[in-house]
Design a protein around this motif. Sequence first.
Motif, PDB file in Angstrom:
ATOM      1  N   VAL A  77       0.723  -1.074   0.062  1.00 36.13           N
ATOM      2  CA  VAL A  77       0.027  -0.056  -0.038  1.00 36.13           C
ATOM      3  C   VAL A  77       0.985   1.295   0.026  1.00 36.13           C
ATOM      4  N   ARG A  78       0.559   2.009  -0.915  1.00 33.07           N
ATOM      5  CA  ARG A  78       1.287   3.336  -0.951  1.00 33.07           C
ATOM      6  C   ARG A  78       0.314   4.642  -0.881  1.00 33.07           C
ATOM      7  N   PHE A  79       0.715   5.435   0.117  1.00 34.05           N
ATOM      8  CA  PHE A  79       0.002   6.843   0.207  1.00 34.05           C
ATOM      9  C   PHE A  79       0.508   7.692  -0.598  1.00 34.05           C
ATOM     10  N   HIS A  80      -0.054   8.407  -1.457  1.00 36.35           N
ATOM     11  CA  HIS A  80       0.436   9.214  -2.293  1.00 36.35           C
ATOM     12  C   HIS A  80       0.301  10.682  -1.866  1.00 36.35           C
ATOM     13  N   GLY A  81      -0.756  11.193  -0.940  1.00 41.70           N
ATOM     14  CA  GLY A  81      -1.012  12.309  -0.611  1.00 41.70           C
ATOM     15  C   GLY A  81      -1.956  13.105  -1.640  1.00 41.70           C
ATOM     16  N   ARG A  82      -1.585  14.212  -1.642  1.00 38.45           N
ATOM     17  CA  ARG A  82      -2.504  15.012  -2.797  1.00 38.45           C
ATOM     18  C   ARG A  82      -2.061  14.780  -4.108  1.00 38.45           C
ATOM     19  N   ILE A  83      -3.095  14.217  -5.136  1.00 42.54           N
ATOM     20  CA  ILE A  83      -2.603  14.207  -6.500  1.00 42.54           C
ATOM     21  C   ILE A  83      -3.216  15.289  -7.175  1.00 42.54           C
ATOM     22  N   THR A  84      -2.371  15.774  -8.155  1.00 43.14           N
ATOM     23  CA  THR A  84      -2.550  16.964  -9.012  1.00 43.14           C
ATOM     24  C   THR A  84      -2.846  16.519 -10.469  1.00 43.14           C
ATOM     25  N   ASP A  85      -2.497  15.287 -10.915  1.00 44.07           N
ATOM     26  CA  ASP A  85      -2.765  14.768 -12.250  1.00 44.07           C
ATOM     27  C   ASP A  85      -3.574  13.458 -12.083  1.00 44.07           C
ATOM     28  N   ALA A  86      -5.062  13.420 -11.874  1.00 41.56           N
ATOM     29  CA  ALA A  86      -5.714  12.299 -11.438  1.00 41.56           C
ATOM     30  C   ALA A  86      -5.607  11.755 -12.557  1.00 41.56           C
ATOM     31  N   SER A  87      -5.713  11.624 -13.987  1.00 44.24           N
ATOM     32  CA  SER A  87      -5.652  10.952 -15.207  1.00 44.24           C
ATOM     33  C   SER A  87      -4.436  10.030 -15.295  1.00 44.24           C
ATOM     34  N   ALA A  88      -3.268  10.752 -14.837  1.00 43.20           N
ATOM     35  CA  ALA A  88      -1.898   9.924 -14.897  1.00 43.20           C
ATOM     36  C   ALA A  88      -2.140   8.978 -13.627  1.00 43.20           C
ATOM     37  N   PHE A  89      -2.278   9.289 -12.436  1.00 43.79           N
ATOM     38  CA  PHE A  89      -2.551   8.481 -11.477  1.00 43.79           C
ATOM     39  C   PHE A  89      -3.305   7.088 -11.524  1.00 43.79           C
ATOM     40  N   LEU A  90      -4.637   7.369 -12.257  1.00 44.84           N
ATOM     41  CA  LEU A  90      -5.350   6.294 -12.474  1.00 44.84           C
ATOM     42  C   LEU A  90      -5.256   5.657 -13.616  1.00 44.84           C
ATOM     43  N   ALA A  91      -4.415   6.104 -14.666  1.00 43.60           N
ATOM     44  CA  ALA A  91      -3.826   5.256 -15.703  1.00 43.60           C
ATOM     45  C   ALA A  91      -2.851   4.422 -15.507  1.00 43.60           C
ATOM     46  N   ALA A  92      -2.146   4.580 -14.349  1.00 39.90           N
ATOM     47  CA  ALA A  92      -1.012   3.736 -13.824  1.00 39.90           C
ATOM     48  C   ALA A  92      -1.517   2.455 -13.238  1.00 39.90           C
ATOM     49  N   ALA A  93      -2.797   2.226 -13.088  1.00 38.46           N
ATOM     50  CA  ALA A  93      -3.542   1.089 -12.410  1.00 38.46           C
ATOM     51  C   ALA A  93      -4.163   0.253 -13.391  1.00 38.46           C
ATOM     52  N   HIS A  94      -4.287  -1.068 -13.165  1.00 38.97           N
ATOM     53  CA  HIS A  94      -5.322  -1.707 -13.873  1.00 38.97           C
ATOM     54  C   HIS A  94      -6.856  -1.624 -13.637  1.00 38.97           C
ATOM     55  N   CYS A  95      -7.211  -1.091 -12.449  1.00 38.58           N
ATOM     56  CA  CYS A  95      -8.612  -0.917 -11.956  1.00 38.58           C
ATOM     57  C   CYS A  95      -8.639   0.099 -11.075  1.00 38.58           C
ATOM     58  N   VAL A  96      -9.695   1.121 -10.916  1.00 42.33           N
ATOM     59  CA  VAL A  96      -9.848   1.967 -10.050  1.00 42.33           C
ATOM     60  C   VAL A  96     -10.963   1.259  -9.116  1.00 42.33           C
ATOM     61  N   VAL A  97     -10.724   1.589  -7.661  1.00 45.98           N
ATOM     62  CA  VAL A  97     -11.578   1.039  -6.660  1.00 45.98           C
ATOM     63  C   VAL A  97     -12.301   2.207  -5.841  1.00 45.98           C
ATOM     64  N   LEU A  98     -13.508   1.976  -5.562  1.00 42.43           N
ATOM     65  CA  LEU A  98     -14.485   2.791  -4.766  1.00 42.43           C
ATOM     66  C   LEU A  98     -15.154   2.055  -3.986  1.00 42.43           C
TER      67      LEU A  98
END
Length: 195
Positions: A77-98
């Motif tokens: 588990v990595r905590f990244h803090g505030r994300i300024t580029d949501a698209s790049a952050f999400l694109a680095a994953a296979h899936c987004v979870v909520l």
Amino acid sequence: VIPHGVPDPGPPRALPPRDRLRLAVLATLEPRKRIDVLLRALARADGVPAELEVGGTGPEEARLRELARELGVADRVRFHGRITDASAFLAAAHCVVLASRLEGMPLVLLDAMAAGRGTLTTALPGLETVSGGDVGLHVGETPESWADALGFVWSHPEQVAAWGRAARERFERSHTLERSRERVGAFWNQIQGAA
């Protein structure tokens, strides 16, 4: 109802390598987001080399970090803090979870679609147009349900890719800023014509 739109980040990036399952959550770290359920699912998902990328800040961060240590998943588990580029952050994953208990229209799901990523979400009223079906999976509320979902995602990479393609298509069809502006304009014209 006029669906929200989000900026188009451009063509989706390729899915990350499949050496492990990369999951992204982008949220305010507060109890209703139920990130603790995701941590417990990670601990229960035997045989699934999953990692959770947590973007965001909030009052639960210290407790979630401690829980990850207690569950033995802190190294995944990595905590990244505030994300300024949501698209790049999400694109680095296979899936987004909520895993939230309560949501309005979570923009993170629209950002996930724009990035060409499928989603795993709790089945909440009102999210049908942006989650589940051909763009992802609705998951029960328990850590066991989430662990099962992680197992499914890990063992069905072709489904993950299909969700991402369908998500991007749905974004282009219904959730771009341009499409949202068109709908607002049409609605405004309708109101003016009725007056």
